[in-house]
Design a protein around this motif. Structure first.
Motif, PDB file in Angstrom:
ATOM      1  N   MET A   1       3.553 -20.733  50.525  1.00 48.28           N
ATOM      2  CA  MET A   1       4.695 -19.822  50.487  1.00 48.28           C
ATOM      3  C   MET A   1       4.288 -18.473  51.056  1.00 48.28           C
ATOM      4  N   PRO A   2       5.241 -17.668  51.604  1.00 44.53           N
ATOM      5  CA  PRO A   2       4.912 -16.326  52.100  1.00 44.53           C
ATOM      6  C   PRO A   2       4.577 -15.403  50.934  1.00 44.53           C
ATOM      7  N   GLY A   3       4.339 -14.108  51.227  1.00 36.27           N
ATOM      8  CA  GLY A   3       3.893 -13.183  50.191  1.00 36.27           C
ATOM      9  C   GLY A   3       4.903 -12.960  49.088  1.00 36.27           C
ATOM     10  N   TYR A   4       4.416 -12.274  48.012  1.00 36.78           N
ATOM     11  CA  TYR A   4       5.275 -11.953  46.876  1.00 36.78           C
ATOM     12  C   TYR A   4       6.189 -10.789  47.238  1.00 36.78           C
ATOM     13  N   SER A   5       7.509 -10.999  47.118  1.00 34.66           N
ATOM     14  CA  SER A   5       8.466  -9.925  47.377  1.00 34.66           C
ATOM     15  C   SER A   5       8.800  -9.255  46.047  1.00 34.66           C
ATOM     16  N   VAL A   6       7.940  -8.321  45.610  1.00 34.06           N
ATOM     17  CA  VAL A   6       8.082  -7.685  44.306  1.00 34.06           C
ATOM     18  C   VAL A   6       7.914  -6.178  44.441  1.00 34.06           C
ATOM     19  N   LYS A   7       8.270  -5.485  43.357  1.00 38.54           N
ATOM     20  CA  LYS A   7       8.133  -4.037  43.294  1.00 38.54           C
ATOM     21  C   LYS A   7       7.032  -3.696  42.297  1.00 38.54           C
ATOM     22  N   LEU A   8       6.046  -2.925  42.743  1.00 36.97           N
ATOM     23  CA  LEU A   8       4.939  -2.556  41.868  1.00 36.97           C
ATOM     24  C   LEU A   8       5.366  -1.441  40.921  1.00 36.97           C
ATOM     25  N   GLN A   9       4.808  -1.471  39.712  1.00 41.67           N
ATOM     26  CA  GLN A   9       5.153  -0.455  38.724  1.00 41.67           C
ATOM     27  C   GLN A   9       4.571   0.905  39.085  1.00 41.67           C
ATOM     28  N   GLY A  10       3.462   0.931  39.811  1.00 40.31           N
ATOM     29  CA  GLY A  10       2.815   2.202  40.121  1.00 40.31           C
ATOM     30  C   GLY A  10       3.222   2.783  41.456  1.00 40.31           C
ATOM     31  N   GLY A  11       4.239   2.260  42.083  1.00 39.58           N
ATOM     32  CA  GLY A  11       4.655   2.764  43.386  1.00 39.58           C
ATOM     33  C   GLY A  11       4.338   1.768  44.478  1.00 39.58           C
ATOM     34  N   ARG A  12       4.080   2.255  45.683  1.00 41.71           N
ATOM     35  CA  ARG A  12       3.821   1.382  46.818  1.00 41.71           C
ATOM     36  C   ARG A  12       2.415   0.776  46.747  1.00 41.71           C
ATOM     37  N   ALA A  13       2.296  -0.440  47.292  1.00 44.71           N
ATOM     38  CA  ALA A  13       1.017  -1.148  47.249  1.00 44.71           C
ATOM     39  C   ALA A  13       0.082  -0.633  48.340  1.00 44.71           C
ATOM     40  N   ASP A  14      -1.213  -0.734  48.052  1.00 45.78           N
ATOM     41  CA  ASP A  14      -2.223  -0.388  49.050  1.00 45.78           C
ATOM     42  C   ASP A  14      -2.105  -1.349  50.234  1.00 45.78           C
ATOM     43  N   LEU A  15      -2.329  -0.835  51.450  1.00 45.52           N
ATOM     44  CA  LEU A  15      -2.184  -1.660  52.658  1.00 45.52           C
ATOM     45  C   LEU A  15      -3.113  -2.869  52.653  1.00 45.52           C
ATOM     46  N   LYS A  16      -4.223  -2.780  51.949  1.00 47.33           N
ATOM     47  CA  LYS A  16      -5.154  -3.907  51.947  1.00 47.33           C
ATOM     48  C   LYS A  16      -4.598  -5.095  51.175  1.00 47.33           C
ATOM     49  N   TYR A  17      -3.540  -4.853  50.370  1.00 48.37           N
ATOM     50  CA  TYR A  17      -2.924  -5.933  49.606  1.00 48.37           C
ATOM     51  C   TYR A  17      -1.760  -6.579  50.355  1.00 48.37           C
ATOM     52  N   LEU A  18      -1.437  -6.105  51.554  1.00 49.95           N
ATOM     53  CA  LEU A  18      -0.252  -6.579  52.277  1.00 49.95           C
ATOM     54  C   LEU A  18      -0.656  -7.519  53.406  1.00 49.95           C
ATOM     55  N   CYS A  19       0.200  -8.524  53.631  1.00 48.42           N
ATOM     56  CA  CYS A  19      -0.028  -9.503  54.693  1.00 48.42           C
ATOM     57  C   CYS A  19       0.240  -8.866  56.052  1.00 48.42           C
ATOM     58  N   THR A  20      -0.647  -9.140  57.022  1.00 48.28           N
ATOM     59  CA  THR A  20      -0.495  -8.588  58.375  1.00 48.28           C
ATOM     60  C   THR A  20       0.735  -9.165  59.060  1.00 48.28           C
ATOM     61  N   SER A  21       1.191 -10.364  58.652  1.00 49.68           N
ATOM     62  CA  SER A  21       2.325 -11.021  59.310  1.00 49.68           C
ATOM     63  C   SER A  21       3.646 -10.705  58.625  1.00 49.68           C
ATOM     64  N   CYS A  22       3.795 -11.082  57.336  1.00 57.60           N
ATOM     65  CA  CYS A  22       5.089 -10.919  56.658  1.00 57.60           C
ATOM     66  C   CYS A  22       5.243  -9.552  56.010  1.00 57.60           C
ATOM     67  N   GLY A  23       4.149  -8.777  55.839  1.00 58.75           N
ATOM     68  CA  GLY A  23       4.231  -7.436  55.275  1.00 58.75           C
ATOM     69  C   GLY A  23       4.433  -7.408  53.772  1.00 58.75           C
TER      70      GLY A  23
END
Length: 547
Positions: A1-23
């Protein structure tokens, strides 16, 4: 499955946690030799559809399957990130970590689920699925009231227009109480019994063009006797004339045949006479000289050769006739066998079609029963939940909340799996305020990690329009000492200006109460029974004296 489409409690996620393709937040993260990270499904799609060319800006390095490896370190960091439910915008209040997201989504009331009815592509919140299946879905199975055949609701109207068991009325005789199948037999021109059916006169082949109702036919015969006789006379005369014409033609043909036969017989006699004459000449010429004798002998030899050839041809014709007869017999036998096989094949094909129709009918019934069972299961689950809620609901403003399996729930609160949970709802009266409690076993806000936090929640009820707002009743909290020594109590009066005590516009208002209700250390006191047999008892009392 593609990445998790969720909202973090502490704000935006660090770029190292994001997929280069689906974001999105990485799911099963993989790292490429060029140092970029992809979800498992995204890197497979990259290699399959994009030739493995990295999508990172100013990279473009070609990635091979064998060069990709799991990034367990990043995966562990992602799985403990605090998030909201991916359905938070639809109203879900769940909060937890990524590790427990899929488990929550499998039972989340706000998760979008595709309708189980064949042909329906609608996606509905899980909490609305039962209502959709029972009343809203155009493809829900319904039973025809006449033939009891199960059909999609969308096609019910069209089915009723052709249903063989539907009640109809004969338009000719106005007879009622017929089904559509019976009406076809009733109006059949050959075997039907409708007295008002239009039929042709039995003298139609004689020339009568009248059509009348079946019950009017005897009267028509009486009235048109003279006309029918006249038509019959004309018809007989026409037949006689045609017969005479054919008889004359036959006589003429017979006379012509006789003339031809006479001519043929005369031709045969003339040919016989010539043959006899030639034979006589041959026999009279035999005593003549050697030259004449040699010529006759040559002629006889030629005649004999011709006779031999004729006999040979006759033998061949006889042989061929025998063979032709044999082959005709063989062909006749084969034709009979072919006809027999064709009949068997047609019978097998009819049986196969009948069996296929039976199988398809049974498959439709099975699918229909499966849908009905699914609906029943949903209804039973809702009924169980409703009964459980009714059993635990009080209507006197007092909630006694039994929290079983305390150790596990406390552990879930510490790890963040389930930070808080709600009590069953309770009411101040049958038509009064609807309320519930919310507890954080590892504390919340100021009391996080040190206290048990207990909050009071005003919920939206059926009779809110009859009640006084804002909510002003005194609320008391009590942690029950199960050794009957010293209960822990606290109380507060609602702030009329707080949004927590206004008339609810959603399912429930923001919780309000005591973040420092009881210290965690006090729960472990050996002289008190605040937690006994892995069970905690909390009592919430709402003052109803002025209602």
């Amino acid at each position: 499955m593609p990445g998790y489409s969720v909202k973090l409690q502490g704000g935006r996620a660090d770029l190292k946690y994001l997929c280069t393709s689906c974001g999105l937040l990485l799911c099963e993260p993989k790292q490429t030799p060029c140092g970029h990270r992809y979800c498992q499904s995204c890197v497979e799609e990259l290699i399959r559809s994009w030739g493995g060319k990295c999508k990172a800006r100013s990279c473009g390095e070609v990635v091979q399957t064998q060069d990709v490896y799991p990034d367990k370190a990043i995966e562990r960091e992602i799985l403990v990130l605090a998030i909201f439910c991916s359905n938070v915008e639809d109203g879900c209040k769940w909060e937890g970590v990524v590790r427990h997201l899929l488990e929550h989504l499998s039972e989340c009331d706000y998760e979008k689920i595709t309708c189980i009815n064949a042909g329906c592509k609608a996606t509905i919140c899980r909490k609305n699925l039962a209502n959709h299946l029972q009343s809203d879905c155009e493809y829900r199975p319904v039973t025809c009231q006449w033939c009891e055949e199960i059909t999609p609701h969308k096609e019910l109207k069209a089915h009723k227009q052709t249903c063989p068991a539907a009640p109809v009325k004969c338009d000719w005789c106005s007879k009622k109480g017929l089904t559509r199948a019976q009406l076809e037999k009733h109006q059949n021109p050959e075997t039907g019994d409708c007295p008002s059916m239009k039929i042709a006169c039995s003298f139609e082949h004689m020339g009568c063009k009248d059509r009348m109702e079946k019950r009017q036919f005897p009267e028509h015969l009486k009235k048109t006797v003279q006309n029918h006789l006249s038509m019959t006379n004309t018809y007989v005369i026409c037949l006689a004339t045609n017969f005479e014409q054919h008889r004359q033609k036959v006589e003429e043909s017979r006379e012509s045949m006789q003339i031809l036969l006479v001519r043929l017989e005369k031709g045969i006699k003339d040919a016989d006479a010539k043959i006899i004459e030639i034979e006589s000449k041959l026999s009279s010429d035999q005593p003549q000289g050697a030259t004449s004798s040699g010529g006759n002998k040559t002629l006889e030899n030629r005649i004999e050769e011709e006779r031999t050839k004729v006999e040979e041809l006759r033998r061949k014709i006889a042989a061929w006739e025998t063979r032709v007869g044999t082959f005709e017999g063989i062909v006749a036998v084969l034709n009979r066998e072919i006809e027999k096989c064709s009949s068997q094949m047609e019978a097998y094909e009819r049986q196969r079609r009948q069996d296929r129709e039976i199988i398809e009918t049974l498959e439709r019934k099975v699918r229909s029963l499966e849908r009905i069972i699914a609906l029943k299961d949903v209804a039973l689950a809702e009924q169980d939940l409703r009964i459980q809620t009714l059993e635990m609901t009080s209507y006197d403003g007092v909630l006694t909340w039994k929290i079983a399996d305390f150790t596990r729930k406390r552990h879930d609160a510490i790890t963040g799996k389930t930070a808080s949970f709600y009590s069953p709802c309770f009411f101040t009266s049958r038509t009064g305020y609807k309320m519930c409690a919310r507890v954080y076993l590892n504390g919340d806000g100021m009391g996080k990690g040190t206290h048990v936090s207990l909050f009071f929640v005003v919920m939206r009820g059926h009779y809110d329009g009859l009640l006084r707002w804002p909510f002003r009743q005194k609320v008391s909290f009590m942690l029950v000492d199960q050794n009957n020594r010293e209960n822990v109590t606290d109380a507060f009066r609602p702030d009329p200006t707080s949004s927590s005590f206004q008339r609810p516009t959603s399912d429930m208002n923001i919780a309000s109460g005591c973040p420092l209700f009881v210290p965690l250390s006090q729960l472990e006191s050996s002289s008190h029974g605040y937690v006994k047999d892995d069970t905690m008892l909390i009592r919430v009392i709402v003052d109803t004296s002025d209602l």
